[in-house]
Enzyme design. Structure first.
Site, PDB file in Angstrom:
ATOM      1  N   GLU A 408       0.850  -1.220   0.000  1.00 32.23           N
ATOM      2  CA  GLU A 408       0.000   0.000   0.000  1.00 32.23           C
ATOM      3  C   GLU A 408       0.879   1.262   0.000  1.00 32.23           C
ATOM      4  O   GLU A 408       0.535   2.272   0.606  1.00 32.23           O
ATOM      5  CB  GLU A 408      -0.954   0.025   1.208  1.00 32.23           C
ATOM      6  CG  GLU A 408      -1.809  -1.207   1.394  1.00 32.23           C
ATOM      7  CD  GLU A 408      -3.069  -1.247   0.545  1.00 32.23           C
ATOM      8  OE1 GLU A 408      -3.411  -0.214  -0.068  1.00 32.23           O
ATOM      9  OE2 GLU A 408      -3.705  -2.310   0.494  1.00 32.23           O
TER      10      GLU A 408
HETATM   11  C1  LIG Z   1       3.286  -9.826   0.065  1.00 30.22           C
HETATM   12  C2  LIG Z   1       3.067  -8.722  -0.897  1.00 30.22           C
HETATM   13  C3  LIG Z   1       1.810  -8.497  -1.420  1.00 30.22           C
HETATM   14  C4  LIG Z   1       1.603  -7.500  -2.361  1.00 30.22           C
HETATM   15  N1  LIG Z   1       0.363  -7.352  -2.932  1.00 30.22           N
HETATM   16  C5  LIG Z   1       0.238  -6.542  -4.009  1.00 30.22           C
HETATM   17  C6  LIG Z   1      -0.978  -6.534  -4.765  1.00 30.22           C
HETATM   18  O1  LIG Z   1      -1.956  -7.218  -4.435  1.00 30.22           O
HETATM   19  N2  LIG Z   1      -1.038  -5.760  -5.879  1.00 30.22           N
HETATM   20  C7  LIG Z   1       0.020  -4.968  -6.282  1.00 30.22           C
HETATM   21  O2  LIG Z   1      -0.120  -4.286  -7.291  1.00 30.22           O
HETATM   22  N3  LIG Z   1       1.166  -4.935  -5.557  1.00 30.22           N
HETATM   23  C8  LIG Z   1       1.311  -5.705  -4.446  1.00 30.22           C
HETATM   24  N4  LIG Z   1       2.481  -5.717  -3.746  1.00 30.22           N
HETATM   25  C9  LIG Z   1       3.578  -4.874  -4.183  1.00 30.22           C
HETATM   26  C10 LIG Z   1       3.898  -3.763  -3.238  1.00 30.22           C
HETATM   27  O3  LIG Z   1       2.904  -2.790  -3.296  1.00 30.22           O
HETATM   28  C11 LIG Z   1       5.293  -3.259  -3.604  1.00 30.22           C
HETATM   29  O4  LIG Z   1       6.206  -4.240  -3.178  1.00 30.22           O
HETATM   30  C12 LIG Z   1       5.602  -1.909  -2.990  1.00 30.22           C
HETATM   31  O5  LIG Z   1       4.837  -0.908  -3.559  1.00 30.22           O
HETATM   32  C13 LIG Z   1       7.079  -1.544  -3.136  1.00 30.22           C
HETATM   33  O6  LIG Z   1       7.527  -1.707  -4.454  1.00 30.22           O
HETATM   34  P1  LIG Z   1       8.857  -2.552  -4.725  1.00 30.22           P
HETATM   35  O7  LIG Z   1       8.720  -3.849  -4.026  1.00 30.22           O
HETATM   36  O8  LIG Z   1       9.102  -2.573  -6.172  1.00 30.22           O
HETATM   37  O9  LIG Z   1       9.993  -1.757  -3.996  1.00 30.22           O
HETATM   38  P2  LIG Z   1      10.805  -0.528  -4.597  1.00 30.22           P
HETATM   39  O10 LIG Z   1       9.875   0.469  -5.161  1.00 30.22           O
HETATM   40  O11 LIG Z   1      11.909  -1.027  -5.436  1.00 30.22           O
HETATM   41  O12 LIG Z   1      11.405   0.073  -3.259  1.00 30.22           O
HETATM   42  C14 LIG Z   1      12.575  -0.425  -2.619  1.00 30.22           C
HETATM   43  C15 LIG Z   1      12.975   0.536  -1.520  1.00 30.22           C
HETATM   44  O13 LIG Z   1      13.280   1.818  -2.091  1.00 30.22           O
HETATM   45  C16 LIG Z   1      12.464   2.817  -1.517  1.00 30.22           C
HETATM   46  N5  LIG Z   1      12.107   3.786  -2.552  1.00 30.22           N
HETATM   47  C17 LIG Z   1      11.555   3.564  -3.768  1.00 30.22           C
HETATM   48  N6  LIG Z   1      11.345   4.712  -4.406  1.00 30.22           N
HETATM   49  C18 LIG Z   1      11.758   5.687  -3.591  1.00 30.22           C
HETATM   50  C19 LIG Z   1      11.793   7.102  -3.675  1.00 30.22           C
HETATM   51  N7  LIG Z   1      11.308   7.779  -4.720  1.00 30.22           N
HETATM   52  N8  LIG Z   1      12.287   7.772  -2.652  1.00 30.22           N
HETATM   53  C20 LIG Z   1      12.738   7.141  -1.565  1.00 30.22           C
HETATM   54  N9  LIG Z   1      12.718   5.814  -1.399  1.00 30.22           N
HETATM   55  C21 LIG Z   1      12.239   5.102  -2.402  1.00 30.22           C
HETATM   56  C22 LIG Z   1      11.247   2.085  -0.988  1.00 30.22           C
HETATM   57  O14 LIG Z   1      10.603   2.801   0.051  1.00 30.22           O
HETATM   58  C23 LIG Z   1      11.867   0.787  -0.506  1.00 30.22           C
HETATM   59  O15 LIG Z   1      12.401   0.963   0.763  1.00 30.22           O
HETATM   60  C24 LIG Z   1       2.686  -6.676  -2.754  1.00 30.22           C
HETATM   61  C25 LIG Z   1       3.950  -6.876  -2.202  1.00 30.22           C
HETATM   62  C26 LIG Z   1       4.157  -7.897  -1.301  1.00 30.22           C
HETATM   63  C27 LIG Z   1       5.534  -8.113  -0.772  1.00 30.22           C
END
Ligand SMILES: Cc1cc2nc3c(=O)[nH]c(=O)nc-3n(C[C@H](O)[C@H](O)[C@H](O)COP(=O)(O)OP(=O)(O)OC[C@H]3O[C@@H](n4cnc5c(N)ncnc54)[C@H](O)[C@@H]3O)c2cc1C
Length: 600
Positions: A408
């Site tokens: 979220e």
């Molecule tokens: C168990 C699980 C269930 C999920 N369910 C869903 C679902 O139903 N539908 C769906 O669409 N998604 C889902 N997600 C995805 C989830 O919303 C994403 O994992 C989340 O938004 C983070 O994206 P990412 O994993 O690519 O991390 P990244 O975006 O790569 O982030 C990695 C790190 O970098 C930081 N970061 C990234 N961008 C910035 C910035 N601009 N400034 C500062 N820090 C930054 C983040 O805060 C984090 O600490 C799920 C994830 C999990 C693990």
């Protein structure tokens, strides 16, 4: 009494306007209908979820699906759905309390529940056409069908609009052909419908689609992910390979998908905060029960100050989370009612109502997801070595809690959003930050008053302290905005510090106002421990504000400006009468011990 536009604060205005305790909603204000709903959810959880914990931990996805069907039969999936689409049409507070009380058994079930009722259903109820709503929402509300939400991709996480999934109009103009890969999709393993975000041609923004889950239509799933926690929540990749979607299944308009995604997440965020509450209550209860039984040095460990301190802090944070979540939920509910009274459709009213409080939604998501994590962590510590064992409930609670800081919108993203949105609101003139920030600046230049106010009235000093903490935010964030203008968002560490201050203000104020309201109606004697919790929360909040304020000031200000702000920080974070923190914690812990559970 019906709330009017004048009575309720706009989103973010809590920072610059004083709120009377009579104007906030508290869990003690639940109606009879809400109490009944709460009890029925607790009973469902006790019967269907908690006894099956081991099966959830053993990745029994079929059980998750079965329990979701049962939740549908009980009507829990339809609480937020308007009656004309087969739902109960209950208000926002009721939907929050279902998310809250359904959450404690296992994070697996509450994730499945949240993904379906929130991001899997809401985009249709909020943005769907009448035909789309008639066709899909009744099935989703009853649990005949389940929904999932496909936004994230391998290369598009926090940067959600950067997805590579495409949607191409077919030659006959009747379908969109979707191609792409989605990742981390909750409920993917058993859902009937996906909300999918894809890009049409070179559009700047993605577009939302309702896609029925039909393996014969080019939809394949990856294996179940092996996760740290929420083990029986189905999480899989979803591949779309020339998947045909009728044009009438586009959600809202072309290019509106990012907006839909963000608004669905706003609702999701506050509900996720609610879904981190009952786990805290249960962890505290399990913790105190163990601590009163477990003896070391011939003494129940609950008698040791070190353990009492943990129990008190755990209970306090849970209480603060409840206070802030239900305060914001009622603001949203009232705002929706006002908009409907002004002639908006339910759909428009709900959208605008939640959007208005997007700042509070982000604040709550961050605060409560971090509280549940520290609660579970201390829960393990109370259990000692046994806490580290899969045999006790703390281990899974800790693993399950971890995800709430990631999905979220990660907590980093939500921290930046909370401050960023506030600054934008100020620029649009929706919240006057400039006037109050200038007033604080003038106050800093002036001579401080040495009058000693009368603090004999309960919470008078604490409320004054909240006002002062707001001044810290205005002073630090105001000066940072002045220095960097719109480039402030590039100074992320300052944004984080400002957000930490903002979060503490909202949480502490909500806790004090709830308690003040309850003291007025139930009497001070009956609220002794709640008063202690409100004071303890504030004490901790002041320390955090001090630290984050200092970090900001020494990093972007220098010379006389820095000196003036440091003096201001000292003045605005100083108690006239410091509370006896040990006494506060003992008061809270003794009550939790006496009741042998979280009892507030
Ligand atoms: C168990 C699980 C269930 C999920 N369910 C869903 C679902 O139903 N539908 C769906 O669409 N998604 C889902 N997600 C995805 C989830 O919303 C994403 O994992 C989340 O938004 C983070 O994206 P990412 O994993 O690519 O991390 P990244 O975006 O790569 O982030 C990695 C790190 O970098 C930081 N970061 C990234 N961008 C910035 C910035 N601009 N400034 C500062 N820090 C930054 C983040 O805060 C984090 O600490 C799920 C994830 C999990 C693990």
């Amino acid at each position: 009494m019906e709330a009017t536009e004048k009575d309720i604060l706009r989103g973010g205005q809590f920072l610059v306007k004083e709120t009377s305790c009579d104007d906030i909603f508290t869990p003690e204000d639940f109606s009879e209908e809400q109490q009944m709903m709460k009890e029925s959810v607790i009973e469902f959880n006790d019967r269907e979820i908690i006894p099956n914990k081991a099966r959830f931990e053993a990745k029994d996805y079929a059980l998750t699906e079965e329990c979701m069907r049962k939740a549908g039969e009980m009507g829990f999936l339809s609480v937020a759905v308007p009656e004309e689409y087969g739902g109960m049409g209950m208000g926002f507070v009721s939907t929050m309390l279902v998310c809250d009380y359904i959450s404690s058994g296992t994070g697996s079930f509450s994730t499945a529940f949240g993904a379906h009722t929130g991001i899997g259903t809401m985009p249709i109820t909020l943005y769907g056409t009448e035909e789309q709503k008639q066709k899909y929402v009744p099935k989703l509300a009853s649990g005949e069908w389940f929904g999932a939400y496909c936004l994230t991709e391998p290369g598009a996480g926090s940067d959600a609009n950067s997805g590579k999934t495409t949607a191409k109009l077919s030659d006959d103009g009747k379908h969109y052909i979707i191609n792409g890969q989605k990742m981390w999709i909750s409920n993917a393993g058993f859902c009937n419908l996906f909300i999918v975000f894809a890009r049409i041609e070179d559009d700047k923004y993605i577009t939302g689609f309702i896609v029925e889950n039909n393996p014969e239509n080019g939809i394949t799933l990856g294996e179940e992910e092996h996760k740290l926690g929420i083990r029986a929540s189905s999480t899989r990749q979803v591949f779309f390979n020339d998947t045909k979607v009728p044009v009438e299944n586009m959600l809202s308009e072309r290019g509106n998908g990012f907006k839909i995604a963000m608004n669905a997440l706003n609702v999701g965020r506050i509900k996720l905060a609610a879904a981190c509450l009952d786990s805290q209550r249960r962890i505290t209860t399990t913790g105190v029960q163990y601590a009163t039984e477990r003896k070391q040095f011939k003494t129940p460990i609950a008698e040791f100050g070190a353990i009492k301190s943990k129990l008190a802090e755990m209970a306090t944070n849970a209480y603060a989370g409840e206070s802030a979540c239900y305060r914001a939920a009622k603001n949203i509910e009232d705002r929706i009612a006002i908009r409907m009274a002004q002639g908006n459709s339910h759909q428009e009213a709900e959208l605008k109502g939640v959007e208005e409080y997007a700042i509070e939604c982000s604040i709550l998501k961050v605060a409560v997801s971090e509280d549940v994590q520290s609660c579970a962590d201390e829960g393990i510590q109370i259990f000692g070595g046994m806490g580290f064992s899969e045999e006790t409930p703390m281990e899974a609670a800790w693993r399950d809690a971890r995800i709430a800081r990631i999905y979220e919108g990660t907590n980093e993203i939500n921290r930046m959003l909370s401050v960023g949105m506030l600054v934008k609101k100020a620029m649009k003139g929706h919240v006057d930050l400039l006037g109050p920030a200038m007033a604080v600046k003038d106050e800093l230049m002036g001579i401080p008053s040495f009058d000693m106010p009368d603090y004999s009235v309960l919470f008078s000093e604490e409320k004054e302290m909240i006002t002062k903490l707001k001044k810290v935010f205005l002073m630090v964030a105001g000066a940072a905005v002045q220095k960097y203008g719109p480039d402030l968002e590039k100074h992320q560490q300052l944004m984080m510090a400002a957000s930490n201050i903002l979060i503490e203000i909202y949480m502490a104020e909500s806790t004090i106002l709830r308690t003040e309201k309850n003291v007025k109606r139930f009497g001070e004697d009956k609220q002794k421990e709640q008063i202690a919790m409100a004071k303890l929360y504030l004490f901790n909040a002041v320390e955090l504000v001090k630290k984050n304020g200092l970090e900001g000031i020494v990093s972007f200000a220098d010379g006389d400006e820095q000196k003036a702000m440091l003096m201001g920080l000292k003045r605005f974070t100083k108690y006239a009468n410091y509370p006896n923190v040990v006494e506060l914690r003992n008061t809270i812990a003794e009550k939790v011990k006496a009741e042998n559970k979280y009892c507030f």
